[in-house]
Design an enzyme around this catalytic site. Structure first.
Site, PDB file in Angstrom:
ATOM      1  CD  GLU A 160     -34.935  -3.055  88.908  1.00 12.70           C
ATOM      2  OE1 GLU A 160     -35.921  -2.404  89.307  1.00 12.70           O
ATOM      3  OE2 GLU A 160     -34.899  -3.612  87.800  1.00 12.70           O
TER       4      GLU A 160
ATOM      5  CE  LYS B 202     -41.011  -4.474  86.339  1.00 10.86           C
ATOM      6  NZ  LYS B 202     -40.975  -3.232  86.173  1.00 10.86           N
TER       7      LYS B 202
HETATM    8  C1  LIG Z   1     -41.109   1.820  88.031  1.00 14.39           C
HETATM    9  C2  LIG Z   1     -40.714   1.537  89.246  1.00 14.39           C
HETATM   10  O1  LIG Z   1     -40.313   0.296  89.614  1.00 14.39           O
HETATM   11  C3  LIG Z   1     -40.175  -0.721  88.655  1.00 14.39           C
HETATM   12  C4  LIG Z   1     -41.392  -1.530  88.585  1.00 14.39           C
HETATM   13  C5  LIG Z   1     -41.597  -2.538  89.498  1.00 14.39           C
HETATM   14  C6  LIG Z   1     -42.893  -3.306  89.518  1.00 14.39           C
HETATM   15  O2  LIG Z   1     -43.701  -3.140  88.594  1.00 14.39           O
HETATM   16  O3  LIG Z   1     -43.145  -4.072  90.458  1.00 14.39           O
HETATM   17  C7  LIG Z   1     -40.573  -2.871  90.388  1.00 14.39           C
HETATM   18  C8  LIG Z   1     -39.331  -2.311  90.284  1.00 14.39           C
HETATM   19  C9  LIG Z   1     -38.964  -1.471  89.134  1.00 14.39           C
HETATM   20  O4  LIG Z   1     -38.406  -2.205  88.095  1.00 14.39           O
HETATM   21  C10 LIG Z   1     -40.619   2.588  90.285  1.00 14.39           C
HETATM   22  O5  LIG Z   1     -40.279   2.295  91.429  1.00 14.39           O
HETATM   23  O6  LIG Z   1     -40.871   3.760  89.946  1.00 14.39           O
END
Ligand SMILES: C=C(O[C@@H]1C=C(C(=O)O)C=C[C@H]1O)C(=O)O
Length: 435
Positions: free
Chosen positions: A232, A248
């Site tokens: 990311e 997300k």
């Molecule tokens: C919190 C995390 O990831 C976050 C949460 C995500 C989701 O809810 O799908 C995806 C990427 C990140 O913004 C992590 O990898 O620890």
């Protein structure tokens, strides 16, 4: 101030990135950024290595962004380093009493003596004048650098919470969503190991090979290590353009092609994941509008699926044109911490996450990256990252997921395990080395 010398990558043979990182290991300060040649939208350099601090800025106090601003105005040079999540306390006037076993400084930047930038077929060396007579010798040493075979290590991680504890806390967090205090929060937990003896370089090499993430990095500053396989981007600035690419929506990869395609299409069409993503896109649009010239905030990609070695991710790309009156630090501060790691509304989501989580996030949920002398920058989101204090031998990673009113705590727990899988695997690895 810097001497720049160009080399052709095609003349440098195979595995130049790996040789570069191997060569850099002798340095006291190392920041290596690797895009793993991904085709990510707005990808910039293929890899960068910055080593040996000429000067450094470290802060554990208030006014960290002001200090960074001053440091940047004074040096007017390339700066590499990180912003930890806990700088939020400065921005949002919040205090954190959660446990911290890693003890990383909240902000740490260096002005490196030596920088290597890889882009397309060109390798650029940017050396401070005091060391510019070493460029040719260093280039030859890099070409000869041995890429050590990764050693296998067997280490188990302990969860800070058992599953029941996670589920019970997640339910309490969800009650805030039901009451309308917030509508989304990124809720995180820690896995750790005390007395861990690891070879950070070998561990990162395994992790990078297993993940091939577009925002990977190896960071060593004193006894503080980040071994990062992030997919990311937090924020990039190029001239007057800002680019943010929140994620997300996460799904594991399938073993067979048909299963993998189904998981991908399920993710693309999942109303919960789409709504999670759109809420954060709205938050980022709002954050970008604080510094944007009129009507320039633009969603260039919405809820696109990108596939990585371990996971499929739903990513959006939001851009804006920034007013020229804003400094680099004002821009960073106006979006920090990134919405994808907080939730929305930001301030309340941060407070609620802080209350129910038990580990101080520190560098996890922060950003690693660089600022150029032209006031451009690129920072990732520190997730999928092993953090290690080589003095106290504490090794840790955190994982989280977005909770919304549609969240099922059991499923969220599983999602956290999927995100942590590569991290567990590389430290336990016996077979991920590649010739
Ligand atoms: C919190 C995390 O990831 C976050 C949460 C995500 C989701 O809810 O799908 C995806 C990427 C990140 O913004 C992590 O990898 O620890």
């Amino acid at each position: 101030m810097r001497t720049i010398k160009l080399f052709h990558k095609s003349l440098a043979g195979k595995n130049f990135e790996q040789k570069l990182l191997a060569w850099g290991q002798k340095s006291n300060e190392i920041i290596y950024l690797d895009s793993n040649q991904s085709e990510h939208l707005y990808q910039n350099y293929e890899a960068i290595l910055a080593v040996d601090a000429f000067t450094a800025l470290k802060s554990d106090d208030l006014y960290a962004f002001e200090k960074l601003n001053e440091y940047q105005s004074k040096t007017k040079d390339w700066l590499f380093g990180y912003l930890s999540y806990d700088l939020k306390n400065d921005i949002e006037s919040i205090t954190s009493k959660n446990e911290d076993h890693l003890l990383f400084p909240e902000l740490y930047f260096i002005q490196p003596k030596k920088i290597w930038l890889l882009k397309d077929d060109i390798i650029e060396a940017h050396y401070l004048k005091m060391v510019d007579d070493e460029i040719e010798d260093d280039f030859n040493s890099i070409l000869k650098a041995e890429i050590p075979k990764s050693k296998s290590q067997l280490l188990e991680f302990s969860p800070r919470w058992q599953k029941e504890e996670y589920v019970s806390k997640a339910k309490q967090v969800l009650s805030h969503i039901q009451r309308g205090d917030i509508y989304e929060v990124n809720f995180c937990q820690e896995f750790f190991r005390e007395h861990a003896e690891i070879d950070p370089y070998a561990t990162f090499s395994n992790l990078n090979l297993a993940s091939k993430a577009p925002f990977s990095s190896f960071l060593k500053l004193e006894n503080f290590y980040a071994l990062c396989a992030s997919p990311e981007r937090f924020l990039r600035k190029e001239n007057d353009k800002l680019i943010s690419q929140p994620i997300k929506g996460t799904s594991k990869r399938g073993k067979e092609i048909s299963e993998d395609e189904k998981l991908k299409s399920d993710l693309k069409n999942d109303p919960k994941e789409i709504s999670e993503n759109i809420m954060i896109v709205d938050l980022v649009r709002n954050d970008l509008s604080k510094t944007a010239t009129k009507s320039t905030v633009n969603v260039e990609e919405l809820c696109e699926i990108y596939s990585f070695e371990q996971v499929h991710q739903m990513i959006s790309t939001i851009t804006s044109l920034v007013k020229s009156s804003y400094s680099v630090t004002e821009i960073l501060e106006s979006l920090f911490p990134m919405g994808s790691m907080t939730g929305a509304p930001k301030h309340s989501a941060i407070k609620i996450a802080e209350k129910y989580e038990s580990t101080k996030r520190g560098l996890y949920s922060g950003a690693i990256g660089y600022i150029t002398p032209e006031n451009d920058f690129d920072f990732n989101v520190v997730i999928r990252t092993l953090l290690y204090n080589s003095e106290t031998k504490y090794l840790s990673y955190m994982v989280g997921s977005a909770l919304t009113s549609l969240a099922d705590p059991e499923r969220e727990y599983e999602e956290c395990l999927v995100k942590g899988k590569a991290l567990q695997y590389v430290v336990n690895a016996t077979t991920v080395t590649e010739d």
